[in-house]
Each structure stands twice: as structure tokens, then as C-alpha cells.
Motif scaffolding. Structure first.
Motif, PDB file in Angstrom:
ATOM      1  N   MET A 188      45.126  50.989  47.335  1.00 36.24           N
ATOM      2  CA  MET A 188      44.240  50.403  46.335  1.00 36.24           C
ATOM      3  C   MET A 188      44.205  48.889  46.477  1.00 36.24           C
ATOM      4  O   MET A 188      43.137  48.270  46.315  1.00 36.24           O
ATOM      5  CB  MET A 188      44.732  50.792  44.929  1.00 36.24           C
ATOM      6  CG  MET A 188      43.888  50.213  43.804  1.00 36.24           C
ATOM      7  SD  MET A 188      42.178  50.819  43.825  1.00 36.24           S
ATOM      8  CE  MET A 188      42.447  52.525  43.326  1.00 36.24           C
ATOM      9  N   ALA A 189      45.330  48.269  46.801  1.00 34.80           N
ATOM     10  CA  ALA A 189      45.382  46.814  46.951  1.00 34.80           C
ATOM     11  C   ALA A 189      44.461  46.358  48.071  1.00 34.80           C
ATOM     12  O   ALA A 189      43.758  45.349  47.944  1.00 34.80           O
ATOM     13  CB  ALA A 189      46.815  46.367  47.227  1.00 34.80           C
ATOM     14  N   HIS A 190      44.458  47.092  49.190  1.00 33.81           N
ATOM     15  CA  HIS A 190      43.582  46.755  50.314  1.00 33.81           C
ATOM     16  C   HIS A 190      42.113  46.806  49.890  1.00 33.81           C
ATOM     17  O   HIS A 190      41.336  45.892  50.183  1.00 33.81           O
ATOM     18  CB  HIS A 190      43.795  47.735  51.473  1.00 33.81           C
ATOM     19  CG  HIS A 190      45.154  47.646  52.086  1.00 33.81           C
ATOM     20  ND1 HIS A 190      45.711  48.694  52.785  1.00 33.81           N
ATOM     21  CD2 HIS A 190      46.071  46.654  52.108  1.00 33.81           C
ATOM     22  CE1 HIS A 190      46.908  48.347  53.217  1.00 33.81           C
ATOM     23  NE2 HIS A 190      47.143  47.116  52.815  1.00 33.81           N
ATOM     24  N   MET A 191      41.749  47.875  49.202  1.00 35.34           N
ATOM     25  CA  MET A 191      40.347  48.060  48.839  1.00 35.34           C
ATOM     26  C   MET A 191      39.891  47.038  47.794  1.00 35.34           C
ATOM     27  O   MET A 191      38.787  46.502  47.877  1.00 35.34           O
ATOM     28  CB  MET A 191      40.127  49.493  48.338  1.00 35.34           C
ATOM     29  CG  MET A 191      40.240  50.530  49.453  1.00 35.34           C
ATOM     30  SD  MET A 191      39.904  52.223  48.912  1.00 35.34           S
ATOM     31  CE  MET A 191      41.439  52.632  48.112  1.00 35.34           C
ATOM     32  N   VAL A 192      40.762  46.766  46.824  1.00 35.14           N
ATOM     33  CA  VAL A 192      40.408  45.789  45.787  1.00 35.14           C
ATOM     34  C   VAL A 192      40.260  44.401  46.400  1.00 35.14           C
ATOM     35  O   VAL A 192      39.323  43.658  46.062  1.00 35.14           O
ATOM     36  CB  VAL A 192      41.475  45.781  44.670  1.00 35.14           C
ATOM     37  CG1 VAL A 192      41.235  44.614  43.713  1.00 35.14           C
ATOM     38  CG2 VAL A 192      41.450  47.092  43.908  1.00 35.14           C
ATOM     39  N   GLY A 224      44.622  41.000  45.530  1.00 34.48           N
ATOM     40  CA  GLY A 224      45.278  42.066  46.275  1.00 34.48           C
ATOM     41  C   GLY A 224      46.779  42.096  46.040  1.00 34.48           C
ATOM     42  O   GLY A 224      47.381  43.171  45.870  1.00 34.48           O
ATOM     43  N   ALA A 225      47.390  40.915  46.027  1.00 33.84           N
ATOM     44  CA  ALA A 225      48.839  40.825  45.791  1.00 33.84           C
ATOM     45  C   ALA A 225      49.198  41.304  44.390  1.00 33.84           C
ATOM     46  O   ALA A 225      50.206  42.008  44.198  1.00 33.84           O
ATOM     47  CB  ALA A 225      49.310  39.386  45.991  1.00 33.84           C
ATOM     48  N   GLN A 226      48.367  40.953  43.408  1.00 39.89           N
ATOM     49  CA  GLN A 226      48.640  41.382  42.039  1.00 39.89           C
ATOM     50  C   GLN A 226      48.518  42.895  41.896  1.00 39.89           C
ATOM     51  O   GLN A 226      49.318  43.536  41.202  1.00 39.89           O
ATOM     52  CB  GLN A 226      47.671  40.676  41.080  1.00 39.89           C
ATOM     53  CG  GLN A 226      47.953  39.196  40.899  1.00 39.89           C
ATOM     54  CD  GLN A 226      49.351  38.937  40.358  1.00 39.89           C
ATOM     55  OE1 GLN A 226      49.794  39.579  39.408  1.00 39.89           O
ATOM     56  NE2 GLN A 226      50.048  37.992  40.982  1.00 39.89           N
ATOM     57  N   VAL A 227      47.516  43.471  42.549  1.00 42.84           N
ATOM     58  CA  VAL A 227      47.353  44.924  42.508  1.00 42.84           C
ATOM     59  C   VAL A 227      48.541  45.613  43.176  1.00 42.84           C
ATOM     60  O   VAL A 227      49.040  46.634  42.696  1.00 42.84           O
ATOM     61  CB  VAL A 227      46.033  45.342  43.186  1.00 42.84           C
ATOM     62  CG1 VAL A 227      45.943  46.867  43.326  1.00 42.84           C
ATOM     63  CG2 VAL A 227      44.845  44.824  42.394  1.00 42.84           C
ATOM     64  N   GLU A 228      49.002  45.035  44.289  1.00 41.89           N
ATOM     65  CA  GLU A 228      50.169  45.591  44.986  1.00 41.89           C
ATOM     66  C   GLU A 228      51.402  45.565  44.086  1.00 41.89           C
ATOM     67  O   GLU A 228      52.156  46.543  44.011  1.00 41.89           O
ATOM     68  CB  GLU A 228      50.428  44.794  46.265  1.00 41.89           C
ATOM     69  CG  GLU A 228      51.518  45.369  47.152  1.00 41.89           C
ATOM     70  CD  GLU A 228      51.104  46.643  47.861  1.00 41.89           C
ATOM     71  OE1 GLU A 228      51.988  47.496  48.086  1.00 41.89           O
ATOM     72  OE2 GLU A 228      49.906  46.797  48.177  1.00 41.89           O
ATOM     73  N   LEU A 229      51.629  44.438  43.407  1.00 39.59           N
ATOM     74  CA  LEU A 229      52.772  44.327  42.486  1.00 39.59           C
ATOM     75  C   LEU A 229      52.642  45.320  41.341  1.00 39.59           C
ATOM     76  O   LEU A 229      53.627  45.968  40.955  1.00 39.59           O
ATOM     77  CB  LEU A 229      52.855  42.896  41.934  1.00 39.59           C
ATOM     78  CG  LEU A 229      53.305  41.807  42.912  1.00 39.59           C
ATOM     79  CD1 LEU A 229      53.179  40.433  42.265  1.00 39.59           C
ATOM     80  CD2 LEU A 229      54.740  42.044  43.360  1.00 39.59           C
ATOM     81  N   TRP A 230      51.444  45.457  40.812  1.00 37.16           N
ATOM     82  CA  TRP A 230      51.224  46.402  39.722  1.00 37.16           C
ATOM     83  C   TRP A 230      51.499  47.828  40.179  1.00 37.16           C
ATOM     84  O   TRP A 230      52.108  48.623  39.446  1.00 37.16           O
ATOM     85  CB  TRP A 230      49.781  46.272  39.236  1.00 37.16           C
ATOM     86  CG  TRP A 230      49.417  47.273  38.180  1.00 37.16           C
ATOM     87  CD1 TRP A 230      49.734  47.227  36.853  1.00 37.16           C
ATOM     88  CD2 TRP A 230      48.684  48.492  38.388  1.00 37.16           C
ATOM     89  NE1 TRP A 230      49.223  48.337  36.202  1.00 37.16           N
ATOM     90  CE2 TRP A 230      48.584  49.129  37.122  1.00 37.16           C
ATOM     91  CE3 TRP A 230      48.092  49.089  39.490  1.00 37.16           C
ATOM     92  CZ2 TRP A 230      47.909  50.341  36.959  1.00 37.16           C
ATOM     93  CZ3 TRP A 230      47.432  50.291  39.329  1.00 37.16           C
ATOM     94  CH2 TRP A 230      47.335  50.913  38.074  1.00 37.16           C
ATOM     95  N   THR A 231      51.090  48.144  41.405  1.00 34.31           N
ATOM     96  CA  THR A 231      51.305  49.496  41.935  1.00 34.31           C
ATOM     97  C   THR A 231      52.783  49.783  42.109  1.00 34.31           C
ATOM     98  O   THR A 231      53.258  50.879  41.782  1.00 34.31           O
ATOM     99  CB  THR A 231      50.592  49.634  43.304  1.00 34.31           C
ATOM    100  OG1 THR A 231      49.194  49.354  43.155  1.00 34.31           O
ATOM    101  CG2 THR A 231      50.757  51.047  43.847  1.00 34.31           C
TER     102      THR A 231
END
Length: 237
Positions: A188-192, A224-231
Motif C-alpha cells: 500500500m505504501a508503494h501505491m500511495v 509513502g513513509a508515513q503509510v509504511e509506518l502506519w502499516t
């Protein structure tokens, strides 16, 4: 036995890199033509491709130079476009970080989008590979790509306007990146991050000197980094 395995992985990497020849050659030809038309000498154009060794950043910098943009903007834009290489390096260091210094230096020099894409996918699919096999695969993947970038630039200089319009060399750039990016959209981080960069770049396309590209690149990495951390946090919860 180990040497035979390395050779096997080298040729496996080579075969993985061969399809990119179809886009690297037109990409290099186009740069040779455009740089020459912009007033660069043959030596300057070849040095650009040999030293900078970064197609997208070269095109971005070249366009800004033609537009007489301030050198600070030219450098900042080239760095922003190539900032992905720092992320590539950080990712590859997990797999190749224990290689000798001279090998790491060579890997850093020839590391391009194509070599990174096929290599990281291979390493993640086969985590049992030993270091020597990983480096062999990486160098195999860049063998059909990197030398042809330099050769194609030279051919572009030599052929110049003699290249027929029907070849549509400008299509090589988007096709190249689509071929690289599509298989890497795994999370998801990649796509966002990808969607963010596209949307912001389009919204800010009117800014002078391609400054919208700088903003889009930085914002996409942050999102992307924030989405990765959230995941990660959600997975641990």
C-alpha cells in the motif's frame, strides 16, 4: 561448485536484464540526439552519460539548462530526480552490504532502475541466496543495460536527425519507467506514494523550472513513509 553457482546466477541476472535493452537503447539514442541539438559537444554529451549515468536526471537537467534555469535549480532538480537512488542503495545494503568495498563502489556506480528492480525482486523471492550469488546476479542484470546506455548515447550523437520520426524515441522514457515500476507496486505504501507523486506533479505542472517535480518527489516520499509506518504499527497492534 560455488563458482558454478555464481556463474548460473550471473546468467540468470543477465537474462533478467536483457528485456530492458528494448527501452534503454531508444532512451540513450534520444539523449544523444537531444543533447546535441541543445548545443552540447560530442565529448560533453558522452561525459554526461558516462559520469552522471542517470537517464531521467540527465533529461531533467538538460531541459533546465536549455531554459537557462539557475544552476542551483538544475542541481536540485537532478538530485531530486535521482534521490530514489539513495533509497535503492539503502534497500540493497540489506542484501549486498557485506560485499568488499570495491564491489560496493562498482555496484553504486552501475546501479540503475533496471538493475535495482530485477535484483531486489530476486532477493526477496529467494532470500536463501548467499552474498556471492547476489552480487553475481546484480552484475549479470546490469551487463546488458549499462554498456548499451553509453553506446546508444554515442549512436544518438552520430545519427542525430537521421533517426526517422516513426521510431518515436520519446516513448522509450515512459515505457521504461512503467516496466520498472509496475512489478514493484507490492505494498500500500508503494501505491500511495506513486499516486501522490502523480497527482501533485500534475497539479503543480505550471510551476517554473519543473519545481512541481521537486515538491511531488519529496511529498510522495513523506506520504509513502508515513503509510509504511502506519502499516507496521497496525500489524503489531
Amino acid at each position: 561448485m560455488a563458482e558454478a553457482t555464481q556463474k548460473s546466477y550471473y546468467w540468470t541476472g543477465f537474462r533478467a536484464g536483457v528485456p530492458f535493452v528494448l527501452v534503454v537503447v531508444p532512451f540513450g539514442l534520444l539523449f544523444g540526439v537531444v543533447a546535441t541539438e541543445a548545443g552540447f559537444t560530442s565529448l560533453q554529451t558522452m561525459a554526461f552519460s558516462s559520469v552522471v549515468f542517470a537517464g531521467a536526471a540527465q533529461f531533467a537537467a538538460l531541459q533546465l539548462m536549455v531554459d537557462n534555469a539557475p544552476m542551483a535549480i538544475v542541481i536540485a532538480t537532478a538530485l531530486a530526480v535521482n534521490l530514489r537512488m539513495a533509497m535503492y542503495s539503502a534497500s540493497l545494503s540489506l542484501w549486498l552490504g557485506d560485499a568488499p568495498l570495491w564491489k560496493r563502489a562498482l555496484i553504486a556506480y552501475v546501479n540503475v532502475d533496471q538493475s535495482y528492480a530485477v535484483s531486489i525482486n530476486k532477493y526477496e523471492d529467494e532470500p536463501q541466496m548467499v552474498l556471492s550469488d547476489r552480487t553475481a546476479f546484480f552484475f549479470g542484470a546490469v551487463t546488458p543495460v549499462c554498456p548499451l546506455w553509453i553506446v546508444a548515447t554515442g549512436l544518438g550523437i552520430w545519427l542525430g536527425d537521421g533517426i526517422p520520426d516513426w521510431m518515436a524515441l520519446d516513448f522509450a522514457v515512459p515505457i521504461c519507467f512503467l516496466a520498472i515500476i509496475a512489478p514493484m507496486m507490492r505494498t500500500m505504501a508503494h501505491m500511495v506514494a506513486a499516486v501522490t507523486s502523480i497527482v501533485v506533479a500534475l497539479l503543480l505542472a505550471g510551476l517554473p523550472f519543473n519545481l512541481g517535480l521537486l515538491v511531488a518527489a519529496v511529498l510522495a516520499m513523506v506520504v509513502g513513509a508515513q503509510v509504511e509506518l502506519w502499516t507496521v504499527r497496525r500489524a503489531k497492534a
